[in-house]
Design a protein around this motif. Sequence first.
Motif, mmCIF file in Angstrom:
data_model
loop_
_atom_site.group_PDB
_atom_site.id
_atom_site.type_symbol
_atom_site.label_atom_id
_atom_site.label_comp_id
_atom_site.label_asym_id
_atom_site.label_seq_id
_atom_site.Cartn_x
_atom_site.Cartn_y
_atom_site.Cartn_z
ATOM 1 N N CYS A 27 0.852 -1.186 0.000
ATOM 2 C CA CYS A 27 0.000 0.000 0.000
ATOM 3 C C CYS A 27 0.888 1.237 0.000
ATOM 4 N N GLU A 28 0.315 2.326 -0.481
ATOM 5 C CA GLU A 28 1.006 3.609 -0.495
ATOM 6 C C GLU A 28 0.137 4.643 0.209
ATOM 7 N N ALA A 29 0.751 5.412 1.091
ATOM 8 C CA ALA A 29 0.076 6.495 1.794
ATOM 9 C C ALA A 29 0.589 7.813 1.231
ATOM 10 N N SER A 30 -0.332 8.696 0.814
ATOM 11 C CA SER A 30 0.067 9.939 0.151
ATOM 12 C C SER A 30 -0.720 11.109 0.698
ATOM 13 N N ASN A 31 -0.045 12.199 0.895
ATOM 14 C CA ASN A 31 -0.685 13.492 1.071
ATOM 15 C C ASN A 31 0.091 14.508 0.252
ATOM 16 N N ARG A 32 -0.232 15.780 0.362
ATOM 17 C CA ARG A 32 0.382 16.760 -0.509
ATOM 18 C C ARG A 32 1.856 17.006 -0.190
ATOM 19 N N PHE A 33 2.352 16.422 0.902
ATOM 20 C CA PHE A 33 3.738 16.637 1.284
ATOM 21 C C PHE A 33 4.635 15.440 0.981
ATOM 22 N N GLY A 34 4.062 14.384 0.452
ATOM 23 C CA GLY A 34 4.883 13.241 0.100
ATOM 24 C C GLY A 34 4.093 11.950 0.094
ATOM 25 N N SER A 35 4.784 10.862 -0.170
ATOM 26 C CA SER A 35 4.146 9.546 -0.169
ATOM 27 C C SER A 35 5.119 8.534 0.416
ATOM 28 N N LYS A 36 4.554 7.458 0.938
ATOM 29 C CA LYS A 36 5.350 6.410 1.583
ATOM 30 C C LYS A 36 4.802 5.060 1.141
ATOM 31 N N ARG A 37 5.718 4.149 0.795
ATOM 32 C CA ARG A 37 5.313 2.816 0.380
ATOM 33 C C ARG A 37 5.587 1.834 1.504
ATOM 34 N N SER A 38 4.633 0.960 1.736
ATOM 35 C CA SER A 38 4.784 -0.041 2.788
ATOM 36 C C SER A 38 5.705 -1.163 2.324
ATOM 37 N N SER A 39 5.994 -2.087 3.212
ATOM 38 C CA SER A 39 6.732 -3.281 2.821
ATOM 39 C C SER A 39 5.837 -4.149 1.933
ATOM 40 N N THR A 40 6.442 -5.032 1.173
ATOM 41 C CA THR A 40 5.710 -5.904 0.253
ATOM 42 C C THR A 40 5.357 -7.211 0.959
ATOM 43 N N VAL A 41 4.093 -7.579 0.880
ATOM 44 C CA VAL A 41 3.638 -8.825 1.485
ATOM 45 C C VAL A 41 3.330 -9.820 0.369
ATOM 46 N N THR A 42 3.836 -11.025 0.506
ATOM 47 C CA THR A 42 3.589 -12.096 -0.467
ATOM 48 C C THR A 42 2.450 -12.973 0.042
ATOM 49 N N LEU A 43 1.426 -13.106 -0.777
ATOM 50 C CA LEU A 43 0.247 -13.877 -0.394
ATOM 51 C C LEU A 43 0.453 -15.352 -0.735
ATOM 52 N N THR A 44 0.210 -16.190 0.251
ATOM 53 C CA THR A 44 0.203 -17.630 0.035
ATOM 54 C C THR A 44 -1.233 -18.117 0.144
ATOM 55 N N VAL A 45 -1.739 -18.671 -0.934
ATOM 56 C CA VAL A 45 -3.119 -19.173 -0.953
ATOM 57 C C VAL A 45 -3.126 -20.623 -0.498
ATOM 58 N N LEU A 46 -3.883 -20.904 0.535
ATOM 59 C CA LEU A 46 -4.002 -22.259 1.075
ATOM 60 C C LEU A 46 -5.343 -22.846 0.670
ATOM 61 N N MET A 47 -5.320 -24.116 0.276
ATOM 62 C CA MET A 47 -6.559 -24.768 -0.123
ATOM 63 C C MET A 47 -6.522 -26.230 0.277
ATOM 64 N N LYS A 48 -7.581 -26.662 0.907
ATOM 65 C CA LYS A 48 -7.718 -28.076 1.245
ATOM 66 C C LYS A 48 -7.772 -28.884 -0.048
ATOM 67 N N PRO A 49 -7.196 -30.084 -0.065
ATOM 68 C CA PRO A 49 -7.178 -30.858 -1.310
ATOM 69 C C PRO A 49 -8.562 -31.067 -1.905
ATOM 70 N N VAL A 50 -8.625 -30.970 -3.211
ATOM 71 C CA VAL A 50 -9.859 -31.202 -3.973
ATOM 72 C C VAL A 50 -9.525 -32.192 -5.086
ATOM 73 N N PHE A 51 -10.374 -33.189 -5.257
ATOM 74 C CA PHE A 51 -10.101 -34.223 -6.262
ATOM 75 C C PHE A 51 -10.555 -33.760 -7.636
ATOM 76 N N LEU A 52 -9.622 -33.805 -8.572
ATOM 77 C CA LEU A 52 -9.925 -33.527 -9.971
ATOM 78 C C LEU A 52 -10.393 -34.785 -10.693
ATOM 79 N N LEU A 53 -9.927 -35.927 -10.211
ATOM 80 C CA LEU A 53 -10.292 -37.201 -10.826
ATOM 81 C C LEU A 53 -10.451 -38.238 -9.729
ATOM 82 N N HIS A 54 -11.643 -38.809 -9.630
ATOM 83 C CA HIS A 54 -11.895 -39.860 -8.645
ATOM 84 C C HIS A 54 -11.603 -41.225 -9.266
ATOM 85 N N PRO A 55 -11.211 -42.198 -8.455
ATOM 86 C CA PRO A 55 -11.029 -43.559 -8.986
ATOM 87 C C PRO A 55 -12.344 -44.093 -9.560
ATOM 88 N N ARG A 56 -12.260 -44.803 -10.659
ATOM 89 C CA ARG A 56 -13.455 -45.327 -11.310
ATOM 90 C C ARG A 56 -13.543 -46.839 -11.117
#
Length: 755
Positions: free
Chosen positions: A214-243
């Motif tokens: 994020c960036e915070a700005s007013n008429r006297f300047g701007s400041k950039r925050s540190s960068t956060v890396t998003l990790t998406v977590l997902m419970k396993p989902v079956f794309l193909l079930h045994p037949r």
Amino acid sequence: MLLFITLICVYLKSSTSCRIAKNDYADPLVPTVELRTIEFPGDNILPTGYNVTIACISNSSKREPGYLDKPYWIQYYFNDDKRLLHDCGGSHGTVDSEANKVCTFFIQNATEKDSGNYSCWAYTQEGCARRKIELEFGEPQEPYFTVDLPNQFSAIIGQEATLTCQALGVPRPVITWFKDGYLFTSSFIKGVKAQSTLTFHSLTLSDDHAQYWCEASNRFGSKRSSTVTLTVLMKPVFLLHPRNVSATLDDDVVPDITITCAAEGSPKPVITWLENNSTIVNETGYTQNGTMSILTLKIHKKRKMPNYRCRAMNTVGVTLSEEATITFLEKETTTVAGKPDARTDNTSTFLWSAVGIAVAAILLLLVTILVFFKQKQWRRANYQLNNELIKQQDLIQLHIKNDVDIINKLRLNSQATIVSISSSQDGTITTTDGQEPLDNELYLQTMATCNRNWEIPRDRITITHEKLGGGEFGLVNKGYYLRIDGQQLAVAVKRLKDNSDQRERMSLIRELETLIHVGRHPNIVSLVGACTFEEPICVVIEFVSGGSLDKLLKASHVKNPNPNTVYNNIWSRLNERELLNIASGVANGMKHLESKQCVHRDLASRNVLIGNGLVAKVADFGMARDISTDGEYIKTTEGKIPWLWMSVEALRGISTIKGDVWSFGVLLWEIVTLGELPYRGVRGLVELHDLLQDGVRLGKPPQCSQELYDIMLRCWEKCPDNRPTFEELFATLQEILRTKERTYINVTLGRQVIS
């Protein structure tokens, strides 16, 4: 004696207890009150050393307005000590009563001693209301983060998670979000100045490892925050079930059976096999390749086979697949001479006959539906639009002179001489060589970077009699601003007519607020300054020599010398690249407004000005609104609206930046048709709303390519969320401009001008 009684009555009236005004207050006997600062809208932490105007706006009470319901007296108090700071009206209720009354209080060169509570009291003959605003003045300070973002952040798909940016500064900074280096305008960003929260609840695996800051700005300047890396977590989902598997046992062959399953998740799941819900024994083996696992079973003759399933597991959870069953079949027997049984053949014939009948019925139903929709589409296409001319809105806009060489002049002035510039702390502007004066474009850019207030001395403005435009309540004249380097800068000066009321005055003040908030951009008409300390109020903007785009498009139109030609092209003094460049410039300017969370609400070719080099500049912010608080503006006041350019939801009173995207699609249609009026013959707002609801859209001009028309159709999606952003539109048009081998608008360059 009479004077004494009058003074007593005035004192008793002023000491009457007032109701505290609220946005949802509905008392029919008291007026509404709104209190705001003009130079720093929505802020109550302000820098010292600046001029601040506090505006109190009071409207008539909720019931049917009459003489007794109109506000006639507004008073300002400081820190509730009953010390009167300023008042407007109040001497005669019959004279001073107004349906909309505005009173302003000025603080010049504010200091910390000016911090405190300012209250506004508004009186009618039957009631009183008051509103407070707490202002805190401090030394100007550029933004800094009180809570920084973490370096890593995890969010589970389907569960809500939030990131919050908090920053301080004087004045309070505005926070914007970025994703992977691009401005992020998600509808899930909520917050006010100095704090903003980004909520995740519609993540996909494609968002994994996305980077936010994020960036915070007013008429006297701007400041950039540190960068956060998003990790998406997902419970396993079956794309193909045994037949289920069938195996034929033979006395001589013992077959191997292969069963497959596949699952995805984040982190990548580990897949194991279960036999009768127990872990696979050593006598069987399986392999895992990415998301897929393959199980190979060694069949033992006469063995009773169990059920099998997959188990996918990661740090989020465990998921079990469906079960697969193995069935043993005896070796197939045949009839005499190796032919199938006749009963089997009869059954097969019956089944195929039934399938044929069902398919024929389905085809008949589909043909019926197709004919119905084709007839409906034909009726829409042959919709007879009335030839009655549409009365145009009386809006302020700048006009070009009747000069056939205006397009060539704009082409020739495509680039000003670039001069290295610098500005000192007191705002003095100099050139590096000390000889050449700055051109107007560079001068405006430098003014935007100086530490300056927008109030300019009235004696530096010279207003000529040359009228550039006008409207119901406003005037626009050409003028000159005496620059601090001694040069004159051509400007456009907006003023109110003598008979304008307070509502129209506040409209001009709001336009000034918007221009200050939007700031400087090459595709936005720039604010030079304003004169607000004395009447009449003047808003001074840059002078754009080419005038409005709609007039330029019509002036560029050339009569086709071969009217019987079969080609779908138009004749114009503007070529295809110039038309596409203008559209791209408008998209770039609106992209800047989008980043400022400002909705224009009146985007059309008449409100786009063309400068040197045929550069498009978005103008006329009289209807613009800051939507940073909730993302949308709901229209509740009466007034003329540009309904031919409005989206379906805007016609119902809800304005968002996505409504501006719809208007851009109409503007793009105007550019392709060289300024034709959209929906010609539609007689009113209700009729247009019904047509749009029914799916009717502006037709594809014959000279327009399908790719360009598809961009318009995307802008006119019924669901606002399905429309592109201005960032995407600008990128798309830039890609089109880079494509040399394609033609998007069939334009023939001509010289003859239609008079």
